[in-house]
Each structure stands twice: as structure tokens, then as C-alpha cells.
Design a protein around this motif. Structure first.
Motif, PDB file in Angstrom:
ATOM      1  N   PRO A  64       0.827  -1.186   0.113  1.00  0.00           N
ATOM      2  CA  PRO A  64      -0.017   0.086  -0.052  1.00  0.00           C
ATOM      3  C   PRO A  64       0.896   1.399   0.103  1.00  0.00           C
ATOM      4  N   ALA A  65       1.986   1.238   0.593  1.00  0.00           N
ATOM      5  CA  ALA A  65       2.961   2.406   0.797  1.00  0.00           C
ATOM      6  C   ALA A  65       3.368   2.610  -0.662  1.00  0.00           C
ATOM      7  N   HIS A  66       3.712   1.711  -1.281  1.00  0.00           N
ATOM      8  CA  HIS A  66       4.234   1.976  -2.534  1.00  0.00           C
ATOM      9  C   HIS A  66       3.040   2.537  -3.435  1.00  0.00           C
ATOM     10  N   MET A  67       2.027   1.963  -3.531  1.00  0.00           N
ATOM     11  CA  MET A  67       0.855   2.490  -4.187  1.00  0.00           C
ATOM     12  C   MET A  67       0.402   4.017  -3.869  1.00  0.00           C
ATOM     13  N   TYR A  68       0.535   4.145  -2.572  1.00  0.00           N
ATOM     14  CA  TYR A  68       0.162   5.680  -2.181  1.00  0.00           C
ATOM     15  C   TYR A  68       1.096   6.555  -2.999  1.00  0.00           C
ATOM     16  N   ARG A  69       2.484   6.015  -2.997  1.00  0.00           N
ATOM     17  CA  ARG A  69       3.437   7.090  -3.581  1.00  0.00           C
ATOM     18  C   ARG A  69       3.321   7.306  -5.023  1.00  0.00           C
ATOM     19  N   VAL A  70       2.649   6.047  -5.676  1.00  0.00           N
ATOM     20  CA  VAL A  70       2.463   6.201  -6.907  1.00  0.00           C
ATOM     21  C   VAL A  70       1.199   7.435  -7.428  1.00  0.00           C
ATOM     22  N   MET A  71       0.225   6.986  -6.394  1.00  0.00           N
ATOM     23  CA  MET A  71      -0.917   7.857  -6.615  1.00  0.00           C
ATOM     24  C   MET A  71      -0.842   9.340  -6.235  1.00  0.00           C
ATOM     25  N   SER A  72       0.334   9.461  -5.360  1.00  0.00           N
ATOM     26  CA  SER A  72       0.507  11.114  -5.148  1.00  0.00           C
ATOM     27  C   SER A  72       1.257  11.549  -6.108  1.00  0.00           C
ATOM     28  N   GLY A  73       1.697  10.597  -7.141  1.00  0.00           N
ATOM     29  CA  GLY A  73       2.917  11.304  -8.206  1.00  0.00           C
ATOM     30  C   GLY A  73       4.320  11.495  -7.816  1.00  0.00           C
ATOM     31  N   MET A  74       4.674  10.856  -6.666  1.00  0.00           N
ATOM     32  CA  MET A  74       5.999  11.046  -5.989  1.00  0.00           C
ATOM     33  C   MET A  74       6.757   9.836  -7.009  1.00  0.00           C
ATOM     34  N   TYR A  75       6.214   8.806  -7.325  1.00  0.00           N
ATOM     35  CA  TYR A  75       6.970   7.880  -8.091  1.00  0.00           C
ATOM     36  C   TYR A  75       5.992   7.550  -9.346  1.00  0.00           C
ATOM     37  N   LYS A  76       6.639   7.218 -10.311  1.00  0.00           N
ATOM     38  CA  LYS A  76       6.046   6.655 -11.542  1.00  0.00           C
ATOM     39  C   LYS A  76       6.208   5.335 -11.498  1.00  0.00           C
ATOM     40  N   PRO A  77       5.236   4.505 -11.929  1.00  0.00           N
ATOM     41  CA  PRO A  77       5.273   3.013 -11.731  1.00  0.00           C
ATOM     42  C   PRO A  77       6.364   2.453 -12.913  1.00  0.00           C
ATOM     43  N   SER A  78       7.125   1.467 -12.484  1.00  0.00           N
ATOM     44  CA  SER A  78       7.828   0.434 -13.348  1.00  0.00           C
ATOM     45  C   SER A  78       6.983   0.129 -14.534  1.00  0.00           C
ATOM     46  N   LEU A  79       7.699  -0.174 -15.523  1.00  0.00           N
ATOM     47  CA  LEU A  79       6.651  -0.735 -16.752  1.00  0.00           C
ATOM     48  C   LEU A  79       5.938  -2.163 -16.365  1.00  0.00           C
ATOM     49  N   SER A  80       6.721  -2.732 -15.441  1.00  0.00           N
ATOM     50  CA  SER A  80       6.068  -3.935 -14.884  1.00  0.00           C
ATOM     51  C   SER A  80       4.839  -3.714 -14.285  1.00  0.00           C
ATOM     52  N   LEU A  81       4.680  -2.578 -13.424  1.00  0.00           N
ATOM     53  CA  LEU A  81       3.717  -2.135 -12.363  1.00  0.00           C
ATOM     54  C   LEU A  81       2.603  -1.954 -13.397  1.00  0.00           C
ATOM     55  N   ALA A  82       3.186  -0.735 -14.338  1.00  0.00           N
ATOM     56  CA  ALA A  82       2.145  -0.076 -15.495  1.00  0.00           C
ATOM     57  C   ALA A  82       1.357  -1.318 -16.162  1.00  0.00           C
TER      58      ALA A  82
END
Length: 72
Positions: A35-53
Motif C-alpha cells: 500500500p505504501a508504494h501504491m500511495y506514492r504512485v497515486m500521489s505522483g511521487m513515483y512513476k510505476p515501473s513498466l512491470s507495475l504499469a
């Protein structure tokens, strides 16, 4: 603090999650990330890797390329 521009992926995924009534925590569980990683993606802090995308695309149809399309 500098505002991080939203990207199209965040906007599309947020809309899908709202329509489906799914929380960020639940969506993270559905695609196998913390969930912490997903929150970072959703906040725009991180862009997902190709695998996650790709996992996100398979689950809800948000195109992989949308994560590189910045808005405002």
C-alpha cells in the motif's frame, strides 16, 4: 514544497477506483504491491515501473503510456 504535476495515469486510475469503490490499499493488494508504494504512485511521487504499469493496465485498463503524460 514543490508541487508534483499529476500525470494522466493517476487521473485515470483514480477515476476508475472511485467508480469501482476501491481504496488505494485494496487496489495495491489486488495487484501485489505494498500500500505504501501504491500511495506514492497515486500521489505522483513515483512513476510505476513498466512491470507495475502493465499490472495496472491488466486490472483496470489504464494504458501504460499514460504514466508519462504529465498534466498541468
Amino acid at each position: 514544497m514543490q508541487k508534483i504535476p499529476a500525470n494522466r495515469g493517476v487521473i485515470l486510475l483514480t477515476a476508475w477506483m472511485d467508480d469501482e469503490g476501491i481504496s488505494t490499499k485494496r487496489f495495491a493488494e489486488m495487484i501485489g504491491v505494498s500500500p505504501a508504494h501504491m500511495y506514492r504512485v497515486m500521489s505522483g511521487m513515483y512513476k510505476p515501473s513498466l512491470s507495475l504499469a502493465c499490472k495496472i493496465n491488466e486490472r483496470c485498463g489504464v494504458p501504460e503510456k499514460s504514466w508519462t503524460q504529465e498534466i498541468g
